[in-house]
Design an enzyme around this catalytic site. Structure first.
Site, PDB file in Angstrom:
ATOM      1  N   SER A 103      14.400  49.529  85.280  1.00  0.00           N
ATOM      2  CA  SER A 103      14.041  48.746  86.603  1.00  0.00           C
ATOM      3  C   SER A 103      14.966  47.637  85.753  1.00  0.00           C
ATOM      4  O   SER A 103      16.074  47.340  85.962  1.00  0.00           O
ATOM      5  CB  SER A 103      12.628  48.302  86.738  1.00  0.00           C
ATOM      6  OG  SER A 103      12.445  47.775  87.733  1.00  0.00           O
ATOM      7  N   ASP A 158      12.178  56.965  95.029  1.00  0.00           N
ATOM      8  CA  ASP A 158      11.733  55.698  94.179  1.00  0.00           C
ATOM      9  C   ASP A 158      11.720  54.633  95.324  1.00  0.00           C
ATOM     10  O   ASP A 158      12.757  54.273  95.930  1.00  0.00           O
ATOM     11  CB  ASP A 158      12.880  55.248  93.133  1.00  0.00           C
ATOM     12  CG  ASP A 158      12.796  54.010  92.417  1.00  0.00           C
ATOM     13  OD1 ASP A 158      12.004  53.264  92.882  1.00  0.00           O
ATOM     14  OD2 ASP A 158      13.262  53.835  91.346  1.00  0.00           O
ATOM     15  N   HIS A 186       8.915  55.309  90.610  1.00  0.00           N
ATOM     16  CA  HIS A 186       9.766  54.266  90.007  1.00  0.00           C
ATOM     17  C   HIS A 186       9.696  54.325  88.534  1.00  0.00           C
ATOM     18  O   HIS A 186      10.339  53.974  87.845  1.00  0.00           O
ATOM     19  CB  HIS A 186       9.281  52.848  90.668  1.00  0.00           C
ATOM     20  CG  HIS A 186      10.154  51.881  90.291  1.00  0.00           C
ATOM     21  ND1 HIS A 186      11.807  51.908  90.406  1.00  0.00           N
ATOM     22  CD2 HIS A 186       9.954  50.812  89.686  1.00  0.00           C
ATOM     23  CE1 HIS A 186      12.204  50.685  89.968  1.00  0.00           C
ATOM     24  NE2 HIS A 186      11.131  49.971  89.309  1.00  0.00           N
TER      25      HIS A 186
END
Lengths: 272, 272
Positions: free
Chosen positions: B96, B218, B246
């Site tokens: 991320s 995602d 995610h």
């Protein structure tokens, strides 16, 4: 889409010599503020000049308040500038915000730097119960509002305050024009990240030998703050420049050039 | 006053091997999110784990919204972490926000990295006329407001959305607890710098070979954005993980570990 770092930061390499000096400008000026220093050192040194993104003379498309939300972003740019010219073992001279920008770069790449010299640099501008940075929260908030609402009037007042009472009217006018060349939203954005910054912890970890050049009566940096900075840096030295104002490289170039020469010689000795 | 980087970022070095993998966690988790990967690679690799400042488990005194006003600040921390363990030629895995954090670090110190693998990373979340990042400005502003006003309710909804519909209730509960362990003002501060970020220019300049691991569905990163990222990185490769959500390193650890193994092998071959 992709733009070279050289273009983005208007990187210039001039002068003759093996020794490299990098000059990094402060808020409201650009690389042209170093003309006195360039003249003094170009015969004996290689000189790297550049502009921070957002400065007049750069492509303002490269600026965004999110990308440049902290001085850390400028220090990554500085490291890229140094990479782009394959500079190593440089002597770094940073004015105002570029003091802490250099310091942050020196934390992650100490081997890039033989020495650093900060002019009118501060690790923290705001007063707090445990620190006297020189500015009260309400004064700073007032300052932001003034820049936002009365940019032109602010620029001329700020130019006078920054240059100090001993500067010639021409110096004040030059700096004022330079401030007015900034896009107002960028000016307030940059002023904000400077005045909100607090690098008191980081300066305790810089291993690079550093000279703190403290002007007398610098409206942005009380003498006690410059002394705190020099004392807190593990290899800090303080030098006073007997001149008022926040831009002594412009208003007292001979004195500043002598201090740079001395620091260059001392750092060369230490490195030898 | 001075705190070591090791302490500040809870740096841990574990495992056996000459090859180094650095795992960098994303928003809402900390280094413990890598437990499946640690188990898979600790017998064959040296593993560096750390927490970003502001994460639960770090000293929140080190966090300030000004110091951490942009991902660039985290990337300077990452470089300090790598310096602190004298890591060179590492394989970097970033989830991320740590995708772009690694990318920024790789711009200034490419020689630190043999390869990078980004999981659920995006260079730009907002839609604009020329880019479809997946989020409208009004939705993002709504999100900030929700986090500020209803932190707990937001955390459980966000956990469900992030883990995706195929995650077990336990996985959702774990991530929700991890989010709730954040200080709300820090959570919204970090979410803000993530969603406002735009690194489309910077990714064009990363020289490090990079694998973009794109989960199916995602919520934070549309597949087209992962593909854009892989295509725009000069040495980008895309790999899909056939799993929703995610956080596939938690919800589909075997698939992710296989992709990491493959990328490790490919980057070792390329380096040989």
């Amino acid at each position: 889409m992709s733009k070279s770092v050289t273009t983005r930061n208007n990187v210039q390499v001039i002068g003759r010599g093996d020794d490299v000096i990098v000059f990094a400008h402060g808020f409201g000026t650009n690389q042209s503020a170093w003309h006195h220093q360039v003249r003094a050192f170009e015969d004996t040194h290689r000189i790297v000049l550049f502009d921070h993104v957002g400065t007049h003379g750069t492509d303002l498309e490269d600026y965004s308040p999110h990308r440049y939300a902290a001085l850390e972003s400028y220090s990554l740019d500085l490291l890229e500038v140094l990479e782009s010219v394959r500079a190593r073992n440089v002597f770094y001279v940073g004015h105002s915000m570029s003091g802490m920008i250099g310091m942050l770069a020196g934390l992650v790449r100490p081997e890039f730097f033989r020495g650093m010299l900060f002019i009118g640099a501060s690790p923290r501008y705001l007063n707090s119960p445990d620190f006297k940075g020189g500015f009260e929260r309400k004064d700073i908030d007032e300052l932001y509002k003034t820049i936002e609402q009365h940019f032109e009037a602010w620029a001329s007042g700020f130019a006078q305050a920054a240059m100090g009472p001993s500067a010639t009217p021409e110096m004040v006018k030059d700096f004022s024009s330079s401030l007015l060349a900034l896009r107002p939203d960028i000016a307030v954005g940059v002023i904000r990240i400077i005045f909100e910054s607090d690098y008191r912890e980081q300066i305790t970890r810089l291993k690079v030998p550093t000279w703190v050049v403290q002007p007398l009566n610098d409206f942005a940096v009380p003498t006690a703050v410059g002394e705190y900075l020099a004392r807190t840096l593990p290899s800090g030295n303080i030098r006073y420049v007997p001149n008022q104002g926040h831009l002594p490289h412009l208003s007292a170039p001979n004195e500043v050039n002598t201090l740079i020469s001395d620091a260059l010689a001392a750092s060369a000795l230490a490195a030898a």
